[in-house]
Write a protein that holds these residues in place. Structure first.
Motif, mmCIF file in Angstrom:
data_model
loop_
_atom_site.group_PDB
_atom_site.id
_atom_site.type_symbol
_atom_site.label_atom_id
_atom_site.label_comp_id
_atom_site.label_asym_id
_atom_site.label_seq_id
_atom_site.Cartn_x
_atom_site.Cartn_y
_atom_site.Cartn_z
ATOM 1 N N VAL A 19 -21.130 -10.527 33.691
ATOM 2 C CA VAL A 19 -21.147 -11.980 33.894
ATOM 3 C C VAL A 19 -20.419 -12.329 35.188
ATOM 4 O O VAL A 19 -20.891 -13.146 35.992
ATOM 5 N N ALA A 20 -19.256 -11.693 35.393
ATOM 6 C CA ALA A 20 -18.470 -11.976 36.595
ATOM 7 C C ALA A 20 -19.248 -11.622 37.858
ATOM 8 O O ALA A 20 -19.252 -12.382 38.841
ATOM 9 N N VAL A 25 -17.606 -14.189 40.520
ATOM 10 C CA VAL A 25 -16.198 -14.494 40.258
ATOM 11 C C VAL A 25 -15.550 -13.258 39.646
ATOM 12 O O VAL A 25 -16.202 -12.231 39.435
ATOM 13 N N SER A 26 -14.260 -13.343 39.336
ATOM 14 C CA SER A 26 -13.563 -12.233 38.685
ATOM 15 C C SER A 26 -13.755 -12.308 37.174
ATOM 16 O O SER A 26 -14.092 -13.372 36.618
ATOM 17 N N ALA A 43 -17.477 -26.707 39.068
ATOM 18 C CA ALA A 43 -18.548 -25.949 39.709
ATOM 19 C C ALA A 43 -18.505 -24.484 39.283
ATOM 20 O O ALA A 43 -19.544 -23.873 38.988
ATOM 21 N N THR A 44 -17.295 -23.910 39.232
ATOM 22 C CA THR A 44 -17.155 -22.519 38.798
ATOM 23 C C THR A 44 -17.534 -22.376 37.340
ATOM 24 O O THR A 44 -18.206 -21.413 36.945
ATOM 25 N N ARG A 45 -17.128 -23.343 36.531
ATOM 26 C CA ARG A 45 -17.456 -23.302 35.107
ATOM 27 C C ARG A 45 -18.970 -23.281 34.896
ATOM 28 O O ARG A 45 -19.489 -22.485 34.113
ATOM 29 N N ARG A 47 -21.273 -22.283 36.980
ATOM 30 C CA ARG A 47 -21.824 -21.038 37.483
ATOM 31 C C ARG A 47 -21.627 -19.906 36.461
ATOM 32 O O ARG A 47 -22.527 -19.098 36.221
ATOM 33 N N VAL A 48 -20.445 -19.845 35.865
ATOM 34 C CA VAL A 48 -20.153 -18.812 34.880
ATOM 35 C C VAL A 48 -21.006 -18.997 33.624
ATOM 36 O O VAL A 48 -21.597 -18.041 33.109
ATOM 37 N N LEU A 49 -21.099 -20.222 33.132
ATOM 38 C CA LEU A 49 -21.885 -20.468 31.926
ATOM 39 C C LEU A 49 -23.364 -20.212 32.151
ATOM 40 O O LEU A 49 -24.079 -19.761 31.245
ATOM 41 N N SER A 50 -23.822 -20.468 33.354
ATOM 42 C CA SER A 50 -25.207 -20.160 33.690
ATOM 43 C C SER A 50 -25.442 -18.651 33.634
ATOM 44 O O SER A 50 -26.472 -18.183 33.125
ATOM 45 N N ALA A 51 -24.487 -17.866 34.140
ATOM 46 C CA ALA A 51 -24.590 -16.405 34.094
ATOM 47 C C ALA A 51 -24.530 -15.902 32.654
ATOM 48 O O ALA A 51 -25.239 -14.963 32.276
#
Length: 342
Positions: A19-20, A25-26, A43-45, A47-51
């Motif tokens: 996922v990272a 991201v890390s 924005a990071t949240r 992107r992570v949830l999309s992954a």
């Protein structure tokens, strides 16, 4: 310690690392998103949830595992990092930790109980999510649930004393009995014993297996050929030289770990004695030495993997969740190298 890639089995399902990588991201950032950490930008949240959605990552299971305030780290304490056994065990732990987005803090106790207590306190103060310990002694008061304030604990290689805890062991008794039994089957009747300290669980169990193999064959070991309390290659070499220089010397030796086997090999090479060797722990280049070697072999990485999974299960369950105490025993396989010289 360098990060290791998970095995095919661990990689079958997407991991936090996957996922990272997809989100750029890390793994720690992924962990924070899944714990709804307010420090993560929107924005990071997203992107992570999309992954997470794209990979089919099991978000709910991860959220259940990461208890509130978790550090994303686990501790691992071993007794001797110079011994390849503990390096392999550590790699097995790290493999499981990696697959679950956890980092490993590694400490070496050098078989010193006081140092172990200090390192346990340090890890607890660092608020690791759990701890795997290879005990340096049979005194485990500092490892009780009260002392660790409920922190998940798993013991490896040696069992708990005076407390209930998950543990992963090797079949020490069975391995020693089988390896010694092979020497007896080969016709040896004077089999010397080179053992680590009897106070250690492994030392006691492997000596018990050595003795049991003789009893099974209707024999009794000669006490004059038994040396216990050996700690390293040098002490084993000296003990082996002394034994093999006696008038009625053993025709074979059983050694309780790889370091003691190394010492016995040096003694045999020095004396040029036609001696068969048996021992616990396989090791690199055992197959090219040209000596008759019978070794109780097992997967040291598997000890680490099992211990790591037990710890992850405890962390997953969350504080206060009752789980049965588990004990897992890694099997051994007797491997033979070289031609018998006797």
């Amino acid at each position: 310690m360098a990060q290791q890639r998970p095995t095919d089995a661990a990689a079958a399902a997407p991991t936090m690392r996957d996922v990272a990588a997809r989100a750029g991201v890390s793994a720690m950032t992924v962990s924070r998103v899944l714990k709804d950490d307010p420090r993560v930008t929107e924005a990071t949240r997203r992107r992570v949830l999309s992954a997470v959605d794209a990979l089919g990552y099991r978000r709910n299971e991860t959220a259940r595992r990461l208890r509130v305030g978790g550090s994303g780290m686990i501790g691992l304490l071993v007794t001797n990092l110079s011994n390849p056994f503990y390096s392999r065990l550590a790699l097995g732990v790290q493999e499981v930790a990696y697959a679950h987005g956890l980092r490993v803090l590694l400490g070496n106790t050098a078989e010193q109980a006081d140092r172990e207590r200090g390192l346990v306190e340090d890890l607890a103060a660092s608020q690791v999510d759990g701890m795997i310990v290879v005990p340096a002694s049979g005194i485990h008061r500092h490892l009780t649930p009260a002392a660790l304030r409920g922190m998940p604990l798993v013991l490896a290689s040696r069992p708990p004393a005076g407390l209930e805890a998950d543990c992963v062991l090797v079949d020490d008794f069975g391995g020693a009995e089988a390896a010694t039994g092979r020497l007896i089957e080969d016709g040896h009747r004077r089999i010397g014993f080179l053992g680590n300290p009897p106070a250690l669980y492994t030392g006691a169990e492997r000596f018990r297996g050595y003795w049991a193999a003789h009893e099974e064959a209707g024999l009794e070991p000669d006490e004059r050929h038994i040396r216990r309390g050996l700690s390293d290659v040098a002490t084993a070499e000296r003990a082996a030289v002394a034994l093999l220089s006696e008038p009625d010397a053993p025709t074979a030796l059983f050694c309780t770990n790889n370091r003691l086997t190394h010492g016995a090999i040096r003694a045999v090479r020095t004396l040029g004695a036609p001696v068969s060797l048996a021992g616990f722990d396989d090791f690199d280049l055992a197959d090219v030495l040209g000596l008759p070697l019978t070794l109780a072999s097992y997967d040291a990485d598997e000890i680490g993997r099992r211990a790591g999974q037990m710890l992850v299960d405890r962390i997953n369950a969350g504080p206060g969740t009752p789980l049965p105490v588990r004990r897992s025993v890694v099997p051994i396989e007797v491997i033979r190298y070289g031609a018998d010289l006797t």
